[in-house]
Design a protein around this motif. Structure first.
Motif, PDB file in Angstrom:
ATOM      1  N   GLY A  91       0.802  -1.223   0.000  1.00 20.72           N
ATOM      2  CA  GLY A  91       0.000   0.000   0.000  1.00 20.72           C
ATOM      3  C   GLY A  91       0.831   1.267   0.000  1.00 20.72           C
ATOM      4  O   GLY A  91       0.308   2.357   0.233  1.00 20.72           O
ATOM      5  N   GLU A  92       2.134   1.145  -0.280  1.00 21.94           N
ATOM      6  CA  GLU A  92       2.974   2.349  -0.329  1.00 21.94           C
ATOM      7  C   GLU A  92       2.407   3.343  -1.325  1.00 21.94           C
ATOM      8  O   GLU A  92       2.078   2.990  -2.454  1.00 21.94           O
ATOM      9  CB  GLU A  92       4.393   1.951  -0.761  1.00 21.94           C
ATOM     10  CG  GLU A  92       5.329   3.145  -0.944  1.00 21.94           C
ATOM     11  CD  GLU A  92       6.709   2.709  -1.431  1.00 21.94           C
ATOM     12  OE1 GLU A  92       7.522   2.310  -0.593  1.00 21.94           O
ATOM     13  OE2 GLU A  92       6.964   2.763  -2.653  1.00 21.94           O
ATOM     14  N   GLU A  93       2.286   4.605  -0.903  1.00 25.71           N
ATOM     15  CA  GLU A  93       1.777   5.623  -1.817  1.00 25.71           C
ATOM     16  C   GLU A  93       2.336   6.986  -1.438  1.00 25.71           C
ATOM     17  O   GLU A  93       2.583   7.275  -0.279  1.00 25.71           O
ATOM     18  CB  GLU A  93       0.245   5.664  -1.805  1.00 25.71           C
ATOM     19  CG  GLU A  93      -0.345   5.857  -0.424  1.00 25.71           C
ATOM     20  CD  GLU A  93      -1.875   5.831  -0.404  1.00 25.71           C
ATOM     21  OE1 GLU A  93      -2.486   6.009  -1.470  1.00 25.71           O
ATOM     22  OE2 GLU A  93      -2.443   5.644   0.684  1.00 25.71           O
ATOM     23  N   GLY A  94       2.556   7.793  -2.467  1.00 24.68           N
ATOM     24  CA  GLY A  94       3.001   9.159  -2.249  1.00 24.68           C
ATOM     25  C   GLY A  94       2.084  10.106  -2.992  1.00 24.68           C
ATOM     26  O   GLY A  94       1.554   9.756  -4.048  1.00 24.68           O
ATOM     27  N   ARG A  95       1.872  11.298  -2.453  1.00 27.10           N
ATOM     28  CA  ARG A  95       1.085  12.289  -3.186  1.00 27.10           C
ATOM     29  C   ARG A  95       1.639  13.675  -2.915  1.00 27.10           C
ATOM     30  O   ARG A  95       2.193  13.947  -1.842  1.00 27.10           O
ATOM     31  CB  ARG A  95      -0.396  12.228  -2.816  1.00 27.10           C
ATOM     32  CG  ARG A  95      -0.686  12.426  -1.336  1.00 27.10           C
ATOM     33  CD  ARG A  95      -2.176  12.498  -1.063  1.00 27.10           C
ATOM     34  NE  ARG A  95      -2.747  13.747  -1.545  1.00 27.10           N
ATOM     35  CZ  ARG A  95      -3.992  14.131  -1.312  1.00 27.10           C
ATOM     36  NH1 ARG A  95      -4.825  13.339  -0.648  1.00 27.10           N
ATOM     37  NH2 ARG A  95      -4.436  15.293  -1.757  1.00 27.10           N
TER      38      ARG A  95
END
Lengths: 243, 243
Positions: free
Chosen positions: B198-202
């Motif tokens: 679920g790694e995520e960047g925004r």
């Protein structure tokens, strides 16, 4: 079209590389970097094409890496420490611009703040600032302002690039600015040759640090108001209501 | 008498561990840590003795590790991220005091500033500050002062512990302090579940960050005055006389 991986190799020894950095170097065809860093990995990955540039030719180095990837090869661009912190990852993205090719990915590595801190003990347990004393790309006044702000906010401070041939007096000047806010006896530490032969750490006061002859293999740590020496190590507690 | 190694395991996956951390875990007999971090390594090193404590029992955990080493076992104490940055290395040294036994060594690991930055692109190419928003051990006024100082000095900022159950409004309050100095459109980034499923960047603006619902799996990045979005990534140039 190949892909470009910007790899932080950590302080330089295999032990302090991540599994992911090792894998990126194993899987690539071309290794690009400043010749000193390329030499750190050459023996372990012998069957690669190696492309090097001298110091200060960072943009050339990034273009060389992007061009190699565009020519169809998988490229690893090596940076010492982390690939981001004073590293090449940002410049690679800038030079690629809004293009989506070649694919770029960033593999982080141990930066000297962390690898050097481990040699000294635990000087960075609490909030800290990382500041480079190189004024090659940054006005010295900006650096001075950051040193003063960090000292006034009681942040621990890590100094990168404390000295080089072109900047012999920078550490002394930095200490003089810090001493406008911090006491002479503030605990500091210097680590040299992190993760390489001759690795050594020493503790000293900020007053002593002012006269210390740093070289480009040194990373400097300035404690916060709570930092203490314990059994020869430099220890910053976790907070102001400790243990 | 065994030895105690304080091991930074990085964000949590095997790929982002260093070779040295992996070796320390292979060679030890006992693994000590907060149960969530121990669970991250349990499957890969199954034939160990595992000792865990709940959150906030850090001193108990360190004493448990020191006692296990005193009983003759080689102990690895695991910390997520780095073993120093908001980690347990300092507390271990404090609790051992001036004694020379058991032997303590510190194995650094990737801290979220570096591993999270790599997900976002390269937000920390230049000088930066690392500040925790946890006021469990530090007065909130001290944290506010550090936020203001870092913003005024044009440092990029990494926020650790931006939220937890006991501190739901801390990120909003931090943004409001930063907005006294920085513009609403200052480029920021949030990374969640670094190195885990679920790694995520925004990317988002500082104004948007003020209303962002962070949780304890988030690390927050605030750019400096030069930080720009490039091809969806958050990029801070190397200096003020760039490329």
């Amino acid at each position: 079209m190949g892909k470009l991986t910007v790899v932080g190799i950590g302080p330089g020894d295999y032990e302090n590389m991540t599994v992911r950095a090792d894998r990126a170097l194993q899987e690539c065809q071309v290794v690009v970097g400043y010749h000193v860093y390329v030499d750190l990995v050459r023996a372990r990955y012998p069957d690669k094409e190696f492309l090097t540039t001298p110091m200060t030719r960072e943009a050339d180095r990034c273009r060389m890496a992007l061009d190699a990837a565009r020519s169809g090869k998988d490229v690893a661009m090596v940076c010492s420490g982390d690939s981001g912190v004073y590293g090449m990852a940002g410049l690679v993205y800038q030079l690629r611009g809004e293009a989506v090719d070649p694919e770029v990915s960033v593999v982080p590595g141990l930066t000297a703040a962390c690898s050097g801190a481990a040699v000294l003990g635990a000087p960075l347990t609490h909030d800290f600032a990382v500041i480079s004393l190189s004024d090659r790309l940054t006005p010295w006044e900006k650096i001075e302002g950051r040193l003063s702000a960090a000292a006034e906010a009681d942040l621990s401070i890590v100094l990168y690039n404390p000295a080089s041939k072109g900047r012999p007096g920078h550490l002394r000047r930095a200490c003089e600015i810090l001493l406008e806010t911090l006491p002479e006896n503030r605990l500091c530490g210097v680590v040299r040759n992190i993760g390489r032969p001759g690795e050594e750490g020493r503790l000293l006061s900020l007053g002593e640090l002012r006269g210390f002859e740093a070289d480009m293999f040194c990373t400097v740590f300035i404690g916060n108001s709570q930092t203490v020496p314990i059994a020869g190590k430099m220890i910053t507690p976790r907070g102001y209501r400790n243990v």
